[in-house]
Design a protein around this motif. Structure first.
Motif, PDB file in Angstrom:
ATOM      1  N   GLN A  41       5.507  13.897   5.142  1.00 13.71           N
ATOM      2  CA  GLN A  41       6.231  15.274   4.297  1.00 13.71           C
ATOM      3  C   GLN A  41       5.264  15.163   3.268  1.00 13.71           C
ATOM      4  O   GLN A  41       3.807  14.453   3.563  1.00 13.71           O
ATOM      5  N   PHE A  42       5.429  16.113   2.278  1.00 13.95           N
ATOM      6  CA  PHE A  42       4.461  16.582   1.402  1.00 13.95           C
ATOM      7  C   PHE A  42       5.246  17.631   0.428  1.00 13.95           C
ATOM      8  O   PHE A  42       6.081  18.107   0.701  1.00 13.95           O
ATOM      9  N   THR A  43       4.709  17.370  -0.782  1.00 21.29           N
ATOM     10  CA  THR A  43       4.983  18.975  -2.122  1.00 21.29           C
ATOM     11  C   THR A  43       3.706  19.421  -2.316  1.00 21.29           C
ATOM     12  O   THR A  43       2.227  19.249  -2.339  1.00 21.29           O
ATOM     13  N   VAL A  44       4.444  20.447  -2.293  1.00 21.72           N
ATOM     14  CA  VAL A  44       3.779  21.740  -2.068  1.00 21.72           C
ATOM     15  C   VAL A  44       2.953  21.591  -3.698  1.00 21.72           C
ATOM     16  O   VAL A  44       3.312  21.516  -4.765  1.00 21.72           O
ATOM     17  N   ALA A  45       1.281  21.551  -3.444  1.00 25.20           N
ATOM     18  CA  ALA A  45       0.713  21.618  -4.405  1.00 25.20           C
ATOM     19  C   ALA A  45      -0.793  22.989  -4.617  1.00 25.20           C
ATOM     20  O   ALA A  45      -0.089  24.071  -3.738  1.00 25.20           O
ATOM     21  N   GLU A  46      -0.716  23.198  -5.305  1.00 26.07           N
ATOM     22  CA  GLU A  46      -1.515  24.342  -5.793  1.00 26.07           C
ATOM     23  C   GLU A  46      -2.687  24.337  -4.425  1.00 26.07           C
ATOM     24  O   GLU A  46      -2.795  25.834  -4.339  1.00 26.07           O
ATOM     25  N   GLU A  47      -3.246  23.098  -3.676  1.00 27.49           N
ATOM     26  CA  GLU A  47      -4.254  23.895  -2.756  1.00 27.49           C
ATOM     27  C   GLU A  47      -3.331  23.649  -1.871  1.00 27.49           C
ATOM     28  O   GLU A  47      -3.483  24.517  -0.857  1.00 27.49           O
ATOM     29  N   HIS A  48      -2.043  24.494  -1.275  1.00 27.20           N
ATOM     30  CA  HIS A  48      -1.348  24.616  -0.318  1.00 27.20           C
ATOM     31  C   HIS A  48      -1.082  25.802  -0.180  1.00 27.20           C
ATOM     32  O   HIS A  48      -0.332  26.737   0.714  1.00 27.20           O
ATOM     33  N   LEU A  49      -1.245  27.465  -1.875  1.00 28.84           N
ATOM     34  CA  LEU A  49      -0.567  28.105  -1.887  1.00 28.84           C
ATOM     35  C   LEU A  49      -1.622  29.778  -2.143  1.00 28.84           C
ATOM     36  O   LEU A  49      -2.576  28.475  -2.297  1.00 28.84           O
ATOM     37  N   SER A  50      -1.133  30.443  -1.336  1.00 24.47           N
ATOM     38  CA  SER A  50      -1.157  31.013  -0.931  1.00 24.47           C
ATOM     39  C   SER A  50      -1.547  32.222  -2.287  1.00 24.47           C
ATOM     40  O   SER A  50      -1.201  31.828  -3.182  1.00 24.47           O
TER      41      SER A  50
END
Length: 144
Positions: A41-50
């Motif tokens: 599991q992970f919480t979508v964070a800035e470093e995961h964004l397009s």
């Protein structure tokens, strides 16, 4: 079982704290690891964004690759699973910053040289499917 989980956490920590590409996975939590399955599991964070502010497809593909490899490791030897032969990802729904994404990977079957895995990324407590992946891995021979 506990020993396998410790091995995975040690392996995962080594990878995400190293200097390589896998550092992008540092905020993923492994929830379970056994019997050919791995849940994370992970919480979508800035470093995961397009650049569009959504969960990046490349990150999603990397998560599918790594978490399914862990599922395969739990299926057989508990050792690193080998090399990817094929990775197919279908993107179904966007994920946004702050949303929690759950990753469920399972081993479909594994023979002498190939392992076949299926992965599903969901959000909203499993109600929405973000992506589905199919992963084929070449199984490295185990030295005796």
């Amino acid at each position: 079982m506990l020993q396998k989980m410790r091995f995975l956490h040690t392996w995962f920590e080594k990878i995400v704290n190293g200097k390589g590409f896998d550092r992008c996975l540092k905020n993923i939590q492994i929830l379970s690891y056994a019997d050919g399955k791995c849940k994370a599991q992970f919480t979508v964070a800035e470093e995961h964004l397009s650049c569009f502010g959504l969960l990046h497809g490349g990150f999603t593909s990397s998560v599918i690759d790594v978490i399914s490899s862990y599922a395969l490791m739990s299926y057989q030897t508990g050792k690193p699973a080998g090399a990817s032969v094929d990775l197919h990802v279908t993107f179904l729904k966007a994920a946004f910053p702050g949303e929690v994404v759950t990753v469920n990977a399972k081993t479909i079957c594994a023979g002498k040289t190939l392992g076949f895995l299926a992965v599903e990324l969901t959000k909203n407590d499993g109600k929405d499917v973000v992506a589905r992946g199919q992963h084929t891995k070449f199984l490295m021979p185990i030295k005796k």
